[in-house]
Design a protein around this motif. Structure first.
Motif, short mmCIF file in Angstrom:
data_model
loop_
_atom_site.label_atom_id
_atom_site.label_comp_id
_atom_site.label_asym_id
_atom_site.label_seq_id
_atom_site.Cartn_x
_atom_site.Cartn_y
_atom_site.Cartn_z
N GLU A 1 -4.23 4.95 -13.04
CA GLU A 1 -4.84 6.26 -12.81
C GLU A 1 -5.59 6.76 -14.05
OE1 GLU A 1 -2.59 9.23 -10.83
OE2 GLU A 1 -1.90 7.86 -9.26
N ASP B 1 -5.86 10.37 -7.12
CA ASP B 1 -4.73 9.47 -7.33
C ASP B 1 -5.21 8.07 -6.99
OD1 ASP B 1 -4.55 9.08 -4.54
OD2 ASP B 1 -3.02 10.62 -4.31
N ARG B 2 -4.39 7.08 -7.22
CA ARG B 2 -4.84 5.70 -7.06
C ARG B 2 -5.32 5.43 -5.64
NH1 ARG B 2 -3.40 0.88 -5.25
NH2 ARG B 2 -1.64 1.87 -4.20
N ASP B 3 -4.55 5.86 -4.64
CA ASP B 3 -4.90 5.57 -3.25
C ASP B 3 -6.22 6.25 -2.85
OD1 ASP B 3 -2.70 3.98 -2.86
OD2 ASP B 3 -1.44 5.60 -2.09
N ASN B 4 -6.35 7.54 -3.19
CA ASN B 4 -7.57 8.26 -2.83
C ASN B 4 -8.80 7.66 -3.51
OD1 ASN B 4 -6.19 10.04 -1.21
ND2 ASN B 4 -6.01 11.62 -2.77
N THR C 1 -9.27 4.52 -4.71
CA THR C 1 -9.64 3.19 -4.22
C THR C 1 -10.29 3.28 -2.84
OG1 THR C 1 -7.37 2.86 -3.37
CG2 THR C 1 -7.86 2.00 -5.56
N LYS C 2 -9.81 4.19 -2.00
CA LYS C 2 -10.44 4.38 -0.68
C LYS C 2 -11.87 4.86 -0.83
CE LYS C 2 -6.13 5.41 1.79
NZ LYS C 2 -5.31 6.48 2.39
N SER D 1 -5.33 -3.59 -8.86
CA SER D 1 -4.32 -2.52 -8.90
C SER D 1 -3.37 -2.55 -7.71
CB SER D 1 -5.02 -1.15 -8.94
OG SER D 1 -5.59 -0.83 -7.67
N ASN D 2 -3.66 -3.39 -6.73
CA ASN D 2 -2.87 -3.37 -5.50
C ASN D 2 -2.14 -4.68 -5.25
OD1 ASN D 2 -2.02 -1.73 -3.32
ND2 ASN D 2 -3.36 -2.87 -1.92
N LYS E 1 3.07 -3.15 -6.57
CA LYS E 1 3.81 -2.40 -5.56
C LYS E 1 5.29 -2.30 -5.94
CE LYS E 1 0.67 -3.67 -1.80
NZ LYS E 1 0.50 -4.39 -0.52
N ARG F 1 5.56 0.16 -8.92
CA ARG F 1 5.47 1.54 -8.46
C ARG F 1 6.73 1.96 -7.70
NH1 ARG F 1 -0.19 0.25 -8.15
NH2 ARG F 1 -0.01 -0.64 -6.08
#
Length: 341
Positions: free
Chosen positions: A94, A143-146, A148-149, A168-169, A174, A177
Motif C-alpha cells: 500500500e 487500499d490494495r484491493d481498490n 488493483t481493481k 502483490s496477489n 495472502k 495478510r
C-alpha cells in the motif's frame, strides 16, 4: 525478559548486516532524451524514500527474524519477532500504491478518514503557477484491493505495471495478510487461549497450550523469502516505469502509439521534443506561406528550427502532458512573440 526477547551478539549482528547488504534494488537509468518533469522527479523521490525505508524498517526486522530462526532461539523471541516482521512487510504494497496512485492519476484518497467538510488549499501546483485551488478528498479510499481493481479497469494489460499488481496477489502474500489481520483483529501468534466462535448467548473458547511451541517458523520464513523477491521486482519495475516512460495506455485512449517530434534549434545543442499532432498544422501553414508556424522551439520560441526525421515514442501519459504544456502554455507565448516582432 528483555534479553529473552532480543537475543543479540556479534555473530547475530554480523549475519543480519551481511543479509541486509546483499539485498540490492536496481534503480535503473533515465531514458536517453527523456522528459524530466517536476511531477516525475517528485514521485521518483517518493520511490527512493520508500526504498530507503524498506531497507531500514522492513529488511532489518525480517533478516533478524531469519537469523533467530536459523539459530533456533527460544520460541517466545521467535513468535515476537515473527509478529514484528509480519506487521512491517504487510505495509509495503500500500505504500508503493500510494505513490502510483498519484503518478497514474487514479486519485484515491490516501487515508480512510471522513472529510470534515473543510476545504484544503494548494498554493503552488506542479505547473509553477501561484494560485489557490479548492481541494477536497475523493470519495474513493486507497487500499490494495481498490487500487488493483482501478488499475485493471483504467489501463491496458502491459509488461510493466500489470506485473507489479500481480506480484502483490501471490499465494504467499495472502498467507502473510492472513497472519497480519489475525494479529491485529483476533489474537497473537503464540496466544494459548482465545475465543474462536461467538453468537448471541453462546461462544466457543479454544485452548492450545503449545501454540507458541508449535508455530511453523520455517514456513513463515519461506513466505518472507518469496515476499522480499516480489518487493524487489516491484520496486525495480516501478523505477523502470518512471525513468523509461513505460506507463501503459489507458483503455479509453484514442491511439495505440504516441510520438514526440525531435527538433533542433540554434539556442542550444539539446534536442527538443514537441507533440507530433502539430506537424500537420505546421505543414499546412508552410504551404500557405503563413508567417506563423505550428512547430517552434519550446525553449526560445523561435520557429527557425530543424525537424528531425527520427521521432520518439512515448507513453500516452507523457504525450498528454507534453501536449497540454505546448498548447496551453507555449503557443500563447509564441503568438505574443510573433505579434510583437
Amino acid at each position: 525478559m528483555f534479553d529473552e526477547l532480543y537475543p543479540i551478539n556479534r555473530g547475530i549482528s554480523n549475519k543480519v548486516d551481511s543479509l541486509v547488504n546483499s539485498y540490492q534494488i536496481n534503480e535503473s537509468e533515465f531514458e536517453e532524451e527523456g522528459i524530466i518533469t517536476l511531477e516525475g522527479m517528485s514521485h521518483l523521490y517518493l520511490l527512493k524514500q520508500l526504498k530507503d525505508n524498506l531497507q531500514q524498517r522492513v529488511i532489518h526486522p525480517i533478516y533478524y527474524y531469519q537469523v533467530l530462526v536459523q539459530q533456533e532461539e527460544n520460541k517466545k523471541a521467535l513468535t515476537f519477532h515473527a509478529e514484528h516482521a509480519l506487521m512491517r512487510i504487510a505495509t509495503v504494497w500500500e505504500h508503493l500504491f500510494q505513490i502510483l496512485n498519484t503518478y497514474l492519476e487514479i486519485g484515491m484518497t490516501p487515508l480512510k478518514i471522513k472529510d470534515n467538510g473543510d476545504e484544503w488549499f494548494i498554493i503552488n501546483d506542479f505547473s509553477g503557477s501561484k494560485k489557490e485551488n479548492n481541494f477536497k478528498n475523493s470519495d474513493r479510499f486507497l487500499d490494495r484491493d481498490n487500487f488493483t481493481k482501478e488499475v485493471k479497469v483504467k489501463f491496458t494489460d502491459d509488461k510493466n505495471l500489470r506485473p507489479i499488481i500481480n506480484l502483490s496477489n501471490k499465494q504467499h502474500w495472502k498467507k502473510i495478510r492472513f497472519y497480519r489481520n489475525s494479529i491485529i483483529h483476533h489474537k497473537f501468534l503464540g496466544q494459548s487461549m482465545f475465543v474462536s466462535k461467538a453468537k448471541t448467548g453462546h461462544y466457543l473458547m479454544q485452548i492450545n497450550n503449545r501454540a507458541e511451541e508449535t508455530f511453523n517458523h520455517d514456513e513463515l520464513l519461506n513466505y518472507f523469502t518469496f515476499a522480499l523477491e516480489d518487493i524487489k521486482k516491484a520496486l525495480e519495475l516501478t523505477f523502470l516505469l518512471f525513468k523509461k516512460d513505460l506507463t501503459p495506455n489507458e483503455k479509453l485512449s484514442s491511439k495505440e502509439t504516441y510520438f514526440l517530434l525531435k527538433i533542433k534549434c540554434s539556442c542550444n545543442h539539446r534536442i527538443k521534443l514537441v507533440p507530433d499532432l502539430f506537424y500537420e498544422l505546421d505543414t499546412k501553414l508552410l504551404e500557405d506561406e503563413h508567417e506563423f508556424h505550428g512547430i517552434f522551439c519550446p525553449n526560445c520560441l523561435s520557429d527557425n528550427i530543424q525537424i528531425l526525421e527520427d521521432k520518439k515514442e512515448v507513453s500516452n501519459k507523457t504525450w498528454s502532458e507534453a501536449f497540454n504544456e505546448y498548447y496551453f502554455n507555449k503557443i500563447p507565448l509564441y503568438l505574443e512573440k510573433k505579434l510583437n516582432e
